[in-house]
Design a protein around this motif. Structure first.
Motif, PDB file in Angstrom:
ATOM      1  N   UNK A  33       0.836  -1.197   0.000  1.00 52.23           N
ATOM      2  CA  UNK A  33       0.000   0.000   0.000  1.00 52.23           C
ATOM      3  C   UNK A  33       0.876   1.253   0.000  1.00 52.23           C
ATOM      4  N   UNK A  34       1.724   1.361  -1.014  1.00 50.09           N
ATOM      5  CA  UNK A  34       2.636   2.502  -1.131  1.00 50.09           C
ATOM      6  C   UNK A  34       1.832   3.787  -1.325  1.00 50.09           C
ATOM      7  N   UNK A  35       2.383   4.912  -0.915  1.00 49.78           N
ATOM      8  CA  UNK A  35       1.656   6.185  -1.064  1.00 49.78           C
ATOM      9  C   UNK A  35       1.288   6.503  -2.515  1.00 49.78           C
ATOM     10  N   UNK A  36       2.101   6.081  -3.461  1.00 48.56           N
ATOM     11  CA  UNK A  36       1.815   6.355  -4.871  1.00 48.56           C
ATOM     12  C   UNK A  36       1.271   5.120  -5.606  1.00 48.56           C
ATOM     13  N   UNK A  37       0.643   4.219  -4.854  1.00 44.44           N
ATOM     14  CA  UNK A  37       0.135   2.974  -5.441  1.00 44.44           C
ATOM     15  C   UNK A  37      -0.830   3.222  -6.601  1.00 44.44           C
ATOM     16  N   UNK A  38      -1.766   4.152  -6.432  1.00 39.42           N
ATOM     17  CA  UNK A  38      -2.758   4.417  -7.483  1.00 39.42           C
ATOM     18  C   UNK A  38      -2.070   4.886  -8.761  1.00 39.42           C
ATOM     19  N   UNK A  39      -1.084   5.748  -8.636  1.00 41.87           N
ATOM     20  CA  UNK A  39      -0.326   6.235  -9.803  1.00 41.87           C
ATOM     21  C   UNK A  39       0.385   5.080 -10.497  1.00 41.87           C
ATOM     22  N   UNK A  40       1.025   4.218  -9.705  1.00 43.30           N
ATOM     23  CA  UNK A  40       1.723   3.051 -10.259  1.00 43.30           C
ATOM     24  C   UNK A  40       0.734   2.123 -10.953  1.00 43.30           C
ATOM     25  N   UNK A  41      -0.410   1.867 -10.301  1.00 44.71           N
ATOM     26  CA  UNK A  41      -1.438   0.987 -10.849  1.00 44.71           C
ATOM     27  C   UNK A  41      -1.947   1.520 -12.189  1.00 44.71           C
ATOM     28  N   UNK A  42      -2.321   2.791 -12.230  1.00 43.51           N
ATOM     29  CA  UNK A  42      -2.865   3.351 -13.468  1.00 43.51           C
ATOM     30  C   UNK A  42      -1.833   3.354 -14.590  1.00 43.51           C
ATOM     31  N   UNK A  43      -0.583   3.605 -14.248  1.00 42.86           N
ATOM     32  CA  UNK A  43       0.474   3.560 -15.260  1.00 42.86           C
ATOM     33  C   UNK A  43       0.627   2.143 -15.819  1.00 42.86           C
ATOM     34  N   UNK A  44       0.619   1.150 -14.930  1.00 45.73           N
ATOM     35  CA  UNK A  44       0.720  -0.241 -15.381  1.00 45.73           C
ATOM     36  C   UNK A  44      -0.502  -0.640 -16.205  1.00 45.73           C
ATOM     37  N   UNK A  45      -1.676  -0.189 -15.799  1.00 45.73           N
ATOM     38  CA  UNK A  45      -2.904  -0.494 -16.538  1.00 45.73           C
ATOM     39  C   UNK A  45      -2.870   0.086 -17.946  1.00 45.73           C
ATOM     40  N   UNK A  46      -2.448   1.334 -18.065  1.00 44.43           N
ATOM     41  CA  UNK A  46      -2.389   1.984 -19.384  1.00 44.43           C
ATOM     42  C   UNK A  46      -1.430   1.240 -20.310  1.00 44.43           C
ATOM     43  N   UNK A  47      -0.363   0.697 -19.754  1.00 45.63           N
ATOM     44  CA  UNK A  47       0.578  -0.088 -20.552  1.00 45.63           C
ATOM     45  C   UNK A  47       0.012  -1.471 -20.871  1.00 45.63           C
ATOM     46  N   UNK A  48      -0.643  -2.077 -19.878  1.00 41.00           N
ATOM     47  CA  UNK A  48      -1.104  -3.464 -20.024  1.00 41.00           C
ATOM     48  C   UNK A  48      -2.308  -3.613 -20.944  1.00 41.00           C
ATOM     49  N   UNK A  49      -3.223  -2.651 -20.966  1.00 40.21           N
ATOM     50  CA  UNK A  49      -4.469  -2.842 -21.708  1.00 40.21           C
ATOM     51  C   UNK A  49      -4.247  -3.069 -23.198  1.00 40.21           C
ATOM     52  N   UNK A  50      -3.491  -2.216 -23.895  1.00 44.58           N
ATOM     53  CA  UNK A  50      -3.301  -2.489 -25.335  1.00 44.58           C
ATOM     54  C   UNK A  50      -2.604  -3.817 -25.597  1.00 44.58           C
ATOM     55  N   UNK A  51      -1.666  -4.166 -24.725  1.00 49.28           N
ATOM     56  CA  UNK A  51      -0.974  -5.451 -24.888  1.00 49.28           C
ATOM     57  C   UNK A  51      -1.952  -6.598 -24.692  1.00 49.28           C
ATOM     58  N   UNK A  52      -2.775  -6.502 -23.650  1.00 51.55           N
ATOM     59  CA  UNK A  52      -3.775  -7.544 -23.382  1.00 51.55           C
ATOM     60  C   UNK A  52      -4.774  -7.656 -24.535  1.00 51.55           C
ATOM     61  N   UNK A  53      -5.156  -6.530 -25.113  1.00 55.03           N
ATOM     62  CA  UNK A  53      -6.112  -6.554 -26.224  1.00 55.03           C
ATOM     63  C   UNK A  53      -5.520  -7.267 -27.433  1.00 55.03           C
ATOM     64  N   UNK A  54      -4.316  -6.918 -27.808  1.00 54.70           N
ATOM     65  CA  UNK A  54      -3.673  -7.548 -28.969  1.00 54.70           C
ATOM     66  C   UNK A  54      -3.476  -9.041 -28.722  1.00 54.70           C
ATOM     67  N   UNK A  55      -3.020  -9.391 -27.529  1.00 54.97           N
ATOM     68  CA  UNK A  55      -2.836 -10.809 -27.210  1.00 54.97           C
ATOM     69  C   UNK A  55      -4.162 -11.559 -27.217  1.00 54.97           C
ATOM     70  N   UNK A  56      -5.229 -10.910 -26.739  1.00 53.19           N
ATOM     71  CA  UNK A  56      -6.534 -11.582 -26.717  1.00 53.19           C
ATOM     72  C   UNK A  56      -7.032 -11.884 -28.121  1.00 53.19           C
ATOM     73  N   UNK A  57      -6.684 -11.036 -29.074  1.00 52.25           N
ATOM     74  CA  UNK A  57      -7.094 -11.297 -30.461  1.00 52.25           C
ATOM     75  C   UNK A  57      -6.440 -12.567 -30.990  1.00 52.25           C
ATOM     76  N   UNK A  58      -5.217 -12.829 -30.568  1.00 50.65           N
ATOM     77  CA  UNK A  58      -4.522 -14.031 -31.009  1.00 50.65           C
ATOM     78  C   UNK A  58      -4.903 -15.267 -30.217  1.00 50.65           C
ATOM     79  N   UNK A  59      -5.125 -15.092 -28.933  1.00 57.39           N
ATOM     80  CA  UNK A  59      -5.393 -16.224 -28.054  1.00 57.39           C
ATOM     81  C   UNK A  59      -6.853 -16.666 -28.128  1.00 57.39           C
ATOM     82  N   UNK A  60      -7.753 -15.741 -28.379  1.00 60.76           N
ATOM     83  CA  UNK A  60      -9.185 -16.046 -28.368  1.00 60.76           C
ATOM     84  C   UNK A  60      -9.574 -17.179 -29.319  1.00 60.76           C
ATOM     85  N   UNK A  61      -9.134 -17.162 -30.573  1.00 66.48           N
ATOM     86  CA  UNK A  61      -9.509 -18.280 -31.449  1.00 66.48           C
ATOM     87  C   UNK A  61      -9.012 -19.634 -30.928  1.00 66.48           C
ATOM     88  N   UNK A  62      -7.808 -19.639 -30.382  1.00 68.35           N
ATOM     89  CA  UNK A  62      -7.264 -20.872 -29.821  1.00 68.35           C
ATOM     90  C   UNK A  62      -8.092 -21.323 -28.613  1.00 68.35           C
TER      91      UNK A  62
END
Length: 79
Positions: A33-62
């Motif tokens: 529960x770091x003081x800047x946890x929300x900032x770290x979380x949102x930064x990781x989310x912004x990076x992760x979402x496009x990657x997760x979307x592209x990967x889901x397009x490939x993994x979904x048919x499988x």
């Protein structure tokens, strides 16, 4: 069968929800529960979402193929 538009939109939502929850959980496990946890979380989310979307397009048919194979009724050998 669902339209391509519905499938694509569902993948946007699924990848967004998974990226949001996983980045939050993993971020909390890593930083606590770091003081800047929300900032770290949102930064990781912004990076992760496009990657997760592209990967889901490939993994979904499988994943659907695998689920279809497992859910298919098996014929029992008569003996």
């Amino acid at each position: 069968m669902q339209s391509r538009k519905v499938i694509l939109l569902a993948q946007v939502f699924i990848s967004g929800l998974m990226a949001f929850s996983m980045s939050g959980i993993m971020g909390f496990l890593h930083t606590g529960n770091a003081p800047d946890f929300i900032k770290i979380w949102l930064s990781a989310f912004i990076t992760a979402w496009p990657i997760a979307f592209v990967l889901s397009l490939g993994v979904s048919p499988l994943a659907f193929w695998m689920a279809g194979r497992l859910a298919k009724p098996r014929h029992r050998a008569q003996g």
